[in-house]
Design a protein around this motif. Structure first.
Motif, mmCIF file in Angstrom:
data_model
loop_
_atom_site.group_PDB
_atom_site.id
_atom_site.type_symbol
_atom_site.label_atom_id
_atom_site.label_comp_id
_atom_site.label_asym_id
_atom_site.label_seq_id
_atom_site.Cartn_x
_atom_site.Cartn_y
_atom_site.Cartn_z
ATOM 1 N N SER A 1 14.511 12.330 1.101
ATOM 2 C CA SER A 1 13.540 11.250 0.902
ATOM 3 C C SER A 1 12.815 10.985 2.214
ATOM 4 C CB SER A 1 14.227 9.962 0.437
ATOM 5 O OG SER A 1 14.804 10.125 -0.844
ATOM 6 N N LEU A 2 11.505 10.913 2.161
ATOM 7 C CA LEU A 2 10.718 10.588 3.349
ATOM 8 C C LEU A 2 9.309 10.217 2.906
ATOM 9 C CD1 LEU A 2 8.554 13.136 4.137
ATOM 10 C CD2 LEU A 2 10.730 14.258 4.557
ATOM 11 N N SER A 3 8.582 9.540 3.788
ATOM 12 C CA SER A 3 7.188 9.220 3.500
ATOM 13 C C SER A 3 6.337 9.545 4.721
ATOM 14 C CB SER A 3 7.029 7.747 3.114
ATOM 15 O OG SER A 3 7.414 6.905 4.187
ATOM 16 N N ILE A 4 5.096 9.889 4.466
ATOM 17 C CA ILE A 4 4.153 10.257 5.521
ATOM 18 C C ILE A 4 2.926 9.377 5.402
ATOM 19 C CG2 ILE A 4 2.622 12.090 6.360
ATOM 20 C CD1 ILE A 4 4.747 14.104 5.442
ATOM 21 N N GLU A 5 2.554 8.779 6.520
ATOM 22 C CA GLU A 5 1.356 7.958 6.578
ATOM 23 C C GLU A 5 0.201 8.758 7.175
ATOM 24 O OE1 GLU A 5 1.319 5.094 5.184
ATOM 25 O OE2 GLU A 5 3.488 4.747 4.963
ATOM 26 N N GLU A 6 -1.016 8.414 6.811
ATOM 27 C CA GLU A 6 -2.165 9.118 7.370
ATOM 28 C C GLU A 6 -2.246 8.900 8.879
ATOM 29 O OE1 GLU A 6 -5.867 10.055 5.231
ATOM 30 O OE2 GLU A 6 -5.419 8.219 4.126
ATOM 31 N N GLY A 7 -2.637 9.974 9.583
ATOM 32 C CA GLY A 7 -2.836 9.897 11.021
ATOM 33 C C GLY A 7 -1.623 10.262 11.848
ATOM 34 N N GLU A 8 -0.488 10.554 11.219
ATOM 35 C CA GLU A 8 0.705 10.920 11.979
ATOM 36 C C GLU A 8 0.609 12.369 12.479
ATOM 37 O OE1 GLU A 8 4.674 9.023 10.983
ATOM 38 O OE2 GLU A 8 3.913 9.462 8.977
ATOM 39 N N PHE A 9 1.341 12.653 13.567
ATOM 40 C CA PHE A 9 1.561 14.027 14.034
ATOM 41 C C PHE A 9 3.072 14.212 14.032
ATOM 42 C CE2 PHE A 9 -0.388 17.526 16.773
ATOM 43 C CZ PHE A 9 0.688 18.386 16.613
ATOM 44 N N MET B 1 0.845 -1.202 0.000
ATOM 45 C CA MET B 1 0.000 0.000 0.000
ATOM 46 C C MET B 1 0.879 1.250 0.000
ATOM 47 S SD MET B 1 -3.028 0.946 2.704
ATOM 48 C CE MET B 1 -4.002 2.428 2.494
ATOM 49 N N SER B 2 0.537 2.219 -0.835
ATOM 50 C CA SER B 2 1.353 3.435 -0.974
ATOM 51 C C SER B 2 1.203 4.344 0.240
ATOM 52 C CB SER B 2 0.940 4.213 -2.226
ATOM 53 O OG SER B 2 1.086 3.422 -3.382
ATOM 54 N N ALA B 3 2.278 5.078 0.539
ATOM 55 C CA ALA B 3 2.222 6.100 1.576
ATOM 56 C C ALA B 3 1.271 7.207 1.125
ATOM 57 C CB ALA B 3 3.613 6.660 1.832
ATOM 58 N N PHE B 4 0.760 7.964 2.089
ATOM 59 C CA PHE B 4 -0.113 9.085 1.750
ATOM 60 C C PHE B 4 0.653 10.111 0.917
ATOM 61 C CE2 PHE B 4 -2.001 13.254 2.985
ATOM 62 C CZ PHE B 4 -3.242 13.070 2.404
ATOM 63 N N LEU B 5 1.819 10.506 1.398
ATOM 64 C CA LEU B 5 2.705 11.408 0.661
ATOM 65 C C LEU B 5 4.126 10.886 0.753
ATOM 66 C CD1 LEU B 5 1.524 15.013 1.608
ATOM 67 C CD2 LEU B 5 1.781 14.144 -0.712
ATOM 68 N N GLU B 6 4.874 11.068 -0.317
ATOM 69 C CA GLU B 6 6.250 10.583 -0.319
ATOM 70 C C GLU B 6 7.139 11.511 -1.139
ATOM 71 O OE1 GLU B 6 8.543 6.310 -1.077
ATOM 72 O OE2 GLU B 6 6.447 6.578 -1.678
ATOM 73 N N LEU B 7 8.318 11.777 -0.612
ATOM 74 C CA LEU B 7 9.356 12.492 -1.353
ATOM 75 C C LEU B 7 10.456 11.498 -1.676
ATOM 76 C CD1 LEU B 7 9.799 15.819 0.690
ATOM 77 C CD2 LEU B 7 8.146 15.307 -1.123
ATOM 78 N N LYS B 8 10.899 11.476 -2.929
ATOM 79 C CA LYS B 8 11.975 10.590 -3.343
ATOM 80 C C LYS B 8 13.119 11.413 -3.922
ATOM 81 C CE LYS B 8 9.566 6.238 -4.316
ATOM 82 N NZ LYS B 8 9.362 5.176 -5.318
ATOM 83 N N ASN B 9 14.212 11.486 -3.160
ATOM 84 C CA ASN B 9 15.443 12.158 -3.610
ATOM 85 C C ASN B 9 15.150 13.558 -4.153
ATOM 86 O OD1 ASN B 9 15.809 8.958 -4.687
ATOM 87 N ND2 ASN B 9 17.314 9.760 -3.242
ATOM 88 N N VAL B 10 14.375 14.306 -3.371
ATOM 89 C CA VAL B 10 13.938 15.632 -3.797
ATOM 90 C C VAL B 10 15.012 16.684 -3.503
ATOM 91 C CG1 VAL B 10 12.330 17.482 -3.183
ATOM 92 C CG2 VAL B 10 11.466 15.201 -3.697
ATOM 93 N N SER B 11 15.282 17.504 -4.510
ATOM 94 C CA SER B 11 16.187 18.649 -4.350
ATOM 95 C C SER B 11 15.533 19.872 -4.973
ATOM 96 C CB SER B 11 17.539 18.391 -5.035
ATOM 97 O OG SER B 11 18.192 17.276 -4.460
ATOM 98 N N TYR B 12 15.923 21.050 -4.460
ATOM 99 C CA TYR B 12 15.366 22.287 -5.022
ATOM 100 C C TYR B 12 16.411 23.389 -4.961
ATOM 101 C CZ TYR B 12 12.264 26.102 -6.204
ATOM 102 O OH TYR B 12 11.688 27.181 -6.827
ATOM 103 N N GLN C 1 11.122 13.225 -7.007
ATOM 104 C CA GLN C 1 9.684 13.018 -7.186
ATOM 105 C C GLN C 1 8.915 13.323 -5.906
ATOM 106 O OE1 GLN C 1 10.269 8.791 -8.385
ATOM 107 N NE2 GLN C 1 8.772 9.277 -9.999
ATOM 108 N N VAL C 2 7.705 13.848 -6.109
ATOM 109 C CA VAL C 2 6.723 13.961 -5.037
ATOM 110 C C VAL C 2 5.561 13.048 -5.419
ATOM 111 C CG1 VAL C 2 5.177 15.482 -3.747
ATOM 112 C CG2 VAL C 2 7.369 16.365 -4.596
ATOM 113 N N LEU C 3 5.235 12.102 -4.537
ATOM 114 C CA LEU C 3 4.176 11.141 -4.817
ATOM 115 C C LEU C 3 3.017 11.347 -3.856
ATOM 116 C CD1 LEU C 3 6.330 7.889 -5.162
ATOM 117 C CD2 LEU C 3 5.671 9.486 -6.961
ATOM 118 N N PHE C 4 1.811 11.426 -4.401
ATOM 119 C CA PHE C 4 0.593 11.485 -3.601
ATOM 120 C C PHE C 4 -0.152 10.181 -3.807
ATOM 121 C CE2 PHE C 4 -4.037 12.569 -3.464
ATOM 122 C CZ PHE C 4 -4.114 12.749 -2.084
#
Length: 284
Positions: free
Chosen positions: A29-37, A1-12, A65-68
């Motif tokens: 790179s990081l991922s966020i699951e629903e319900g986290e604080f 199951m995919s994370a709610f939001l995910e950053l993959k090797n993001v640079s700006y 990449q930014v993944l929703f």
């Protein structure tokens, strides 16, 4: 199951064509699951404010990449509108954006822009205002007559009326008096626990991060230098100091006591935990 939001090797970079680009965010790179604080910490200029703008599409990364929910937000056909309905972003001092004559009208502004029927606009606005602690008696009040803390709640209600599943707040307690600060942060905790709203809070306060967040992200010079459960992240005292960060004051106080030979544990993060640990040692 995919994370709610995910950053993959993001640079700006704000000047990617420069001979030597300056990276505001580098290879995160990081991922966020629903319900986290989550608390996002870092000194000024560490990349926090840039990072949070990836999550609702205000900025597109120079690289990465930014993944929703598993879908690349830059793919053809991706609905940025859907992303922004699911991820609400509250900048610092959002009360400066209040403008209508009544609370209800102000909070209806977002649903109105969604072109919802008037009944649905008002239903959403009333629900959002009640979620942040207002009652029906407040709906026709002018937002400009409210205290600073209640103005900020009203501004947050304006975002909640869009029914986001995630709420990102940049220094939500900045400038509030102690009561307003506590009330606001307790309200965010309630939203997280009872409504399962995912919260990402940018903060300079290590105490607020320790007291309210279950997970801490730490930024330094555009890089993610720590990501983990709050208590675990704050046990890395020396590493955080090397990054220009700190740990909550109670932990610093206990560490100083330990260095003077007092046999206290140093993993307390809140004033109450530190008090209990000191009493445990001296009441033996």
């Amino acid at each position: 199951m995919s994370a709610f939001l995910e950053l993959k090797n993001v640079s700006y970079s704000y000047d990617p064509q420069a001979k030597e680009p300056r990276w505001a965010v580098k290879d995160v790179s990081l991922s966020i699951e629903e319900g986290e604080f989550i608390a996002l910490i870092g000194h000024t200029g560490s990349g926090k404010s840039t990072l949070i703008q990836f999550f609702d599409g205000l900025l597109a990364p120079t690289e990465g990449q930014v993944l929703f929910q598993g879908q690349d937000t830059r793919e053809k056909g991706f609905s940025m509108k859907t992303l922004r309905q699911n991820v609400g972003l509250v900048f610092q001092y959002p009360e400066h954006q209040l403008f209508e004559m009544t609370l209800l009208k102000d909070v209806c502004y977002g649903p109105k822009n969604l072109k919802l029927p008037k009944e649905e606009q008002e239903a959403r606005a009333k629900e959002a205002l009640q979620l942040v602690g207002f009652t029906e008696n407040d709906f026709d009040r002018s937002p400009f007559d409210l205290s600073g803390g209640r103005k900020r709640r009203a501004a947050i209600a304006g975002v909640l009326a869009m029914k986001p599943r995630m709420l990102i707040l940049d220094e939500p307690a900045a400038g509030l008096d102690p009561k307003g600060r506590t009330d606001l942060l307790e309200m965010l905790t309630k939203l997280n626990r009872e409504n399962h709203t995912t919260i990402l809070m940018v903060t300079h306060s290590m105490e607020d991060a320790a007291r309210y967040a279950g997970r801490v992200l730490a930024m330094n010079k555009g890089k993610l230098v720590a990501d983990g459960p709050t208590r675990e992240v704050f046990t890395h005292f020396d590493e955080l100091q090397e990054s220009g960060l700190s740990v909550p004051e109670p932990a610093i106080a206990l560490r100083a006591m330990k260095e003077r030979g007092i046999p206290v544990r140093t993993d307390a993060l809140t004033t109450e935990e530190a008090r209990d640990e000191i009493l445990r040692v001296f009441q033996k």
